[in-house]
Every structure is written in structure tokens, then in C-alpha cells.
Design an enzyme around this catalytic site. Sequence first.
Site, mmCIF file in Angstrom:
data_model
loop_
_atom_site.group_PDB
_atom_site.id
_atom_site.type_symbol
_atom_site.label_atom_id
_atom_site.label_comp_id
_atom_site.label_asym_id
_atom_site.label_seq_id
_atom_site.Cartn_x
_atom_site.Cartn_y
_atom_site.Cartn_z
ATOM 1 N N ARG A 69 53.026 104.093 91.186
ATOM 2 C CA ARG A 69 53.544 104.627 89.786
ATOM 3 C C ARG A 69 54.799 104.222 89.269
ATOM 4 O O ARG A 69 55.690 105.005 89.663
ATOM 5 C CB ARG A 69 53.254 106.094 89.821
ATOM 6 N N ASP B 288 40.757 105.529 94.142
ATOM 7 C CA ASP B 288 40.472 106.792 94.876
ATOM 8 C C ASP B 288 38.929 106.726 95.540
ATOM 9 O O ASP B 288 38.704 107.252 96.761
ATOM 10 C CB ASP B 288 40.783 108.123 94.114
#
Length: 317
Positions: free
Chosen positions: A167, A257
Amino acid sequence: MDVVTLGETMVLFTPEHAGPMRYSDRFSSRVAGAESNVAIGLARLGVQSGWMSRLGNDEFGKKIRSFIRGEGVDTSRVIFDETADTGLFFKEKLANGEWRVKYYRRDSAASRLKPEDLDESYIAGAKYLHVTGITPALSDSCYETVLSAIEYAKRHDVKVVFDPNLRRKLWPEHKARKVLVELVRKADIVLPGIEEAEFLFGIGSPEELARQFNEQGASTVIMKLGEEGAYYLTHDTERYVEGFRVTEVVDPVGAGDGFSAGVLSGLLDGLNLEDSVQRGNAIGAMAVLAAGDIEGLPEKDRLIDFMHNRGQGDVER
């Protein structure tokens, strides 16, 4: 417990209609966080999973714990913070396939995670500890907490699974690169995307980049290549595993994920690495066919049906 993970989960608000948020007056709310996404994905596949975090003692925090617990994830190690709020974020759809995300998480309850919040015996009772590169970016205490969790896992022969989950907005690039490589060195299994691998080690082929991870100490590297599938490398084998191409991407968030949940569930089910990676590819494809982080994550019977009928409908192989 089969898998335990830790990290921040927030409430996600999404406008009902596409376009800049300034024109929106109605929003839907969901629960979203990389680590809890993985835990939920695993629970739906019959894996015992646990999620550790801090939440604000507010309505959003209560909503998150209730939702994740309702998905079958153990939340007994979640701490409610009386002095900090639960993080929020907004995701606006500007056009088909184009999304913009804005976070409101500075000094959130989860950013105050500290090593003392961890229960060593809880981690010791797991088969895998799953961590991401998001958590150490939140604060120095979160970074120390991740290191402590890994230390406990190593002490009790629990395998460490690390998803860099870069990120860029959370920290300076030089610090991100340093910390992420440090965590690669401590992990048994690393699950980078090709862009994350290039961020850490420069431009190269999947084979070349995977060897860089391997040389840093990760015994198993599984690199996500989007619709092309994945490439894995261990000390004695390497292979490309073909992906599932979708005809339309509804929402790309959460695919990685889902991939992690698929791989880990396959390993826990006794599948070999290739079949586990193929399961990860399938769930990653299923995830992008639904709006939301966890809405597309399947239960096992639907996953098996999807993989058996992969040439039909919205997916081809």
C-alpha cells in the site's frame, strides 16, 4: 486453530451509483480488511481461522466483530479500544473497472496494536500464521506486533505466510521496501503479486523475481500473475499454473486475499502445491465476479463446481 492472522479491518462505504462521490447521497456499507478477508475465505472452505486486531468501542467496531464472527471466524482475541475509533474507507467507482479508494484510518484503534496484545499460546496452537505488509505500515507499534507474532510462530514451529500487499499511500517507498524485504526473510511462504515483486527487486521475469525471494530466505514463493495465473518456486521445483480468465471484472479488490485463502486451504486439505495454487487461481477469479471484498469468496461445494465447469459462463480456462 488452522490459521491465525492479524491486521486492521474497517467499514467500507460505497456509493450506490458510479461517478465522483460528490454527487452521491446514498452509500452501502460493508466490512473489509485484507487479513479478515483471508480468514473469512478460509472459514467458508471449512478451515478453522482466527483473526486478531483492535477495534474502536463504537458501533462500527461492534459491526465488524459481529460480522466476522458470524462468518465463522474466531474473534476471541479481538480487543476493543475505549480511546480510539474504528477505521473507515470509501470506494468510488468512476467507470467500468476504474475504482478510487480513500482511507480514514490515521490513529485508528487497529493502528495501536502492540506486542502485548498478542496471545503467544493462541499463535502456537495454529498451523499457519498469516501476515501482510499492510499492518506494519500502520504504525511503529504495529510493525513491532507483526515481528512479535512471527517470533512466536517460529518459536512453536508454526509456518509463517507473508503477503506483501503493498500500500504505497501508507508509507515512504524506501521504508516499505526495507520492511517488506525484512519480512520476506522471516517467512516460509511468500505470496507476492508481480507488481510487488518488481517494486522490491526491479523489473524481471516471474522466474527471476521468484529466485530473488528465494535467495532472501523464503522456501516457497507463489507469485500472482493476474488472469495469467501464478508461478511457484521451491528449493526443488517450479511451475506455472494457468489462471481462470473472466469475461468481466466486476470488482478486482479482494482477489489476492481469495487467492491466499485458496492456497492455504488446499495445503491444509492435503493437496500438493500445484493443486493448491490452482485452487487459489480459481478463488481469485471468483472474487472479481462480485462487488465487495468477500462477497465472491465461495464455500467449498461451489468452488468445486466452479473448477469442474470452468469452461462455461463468465470464466474460461
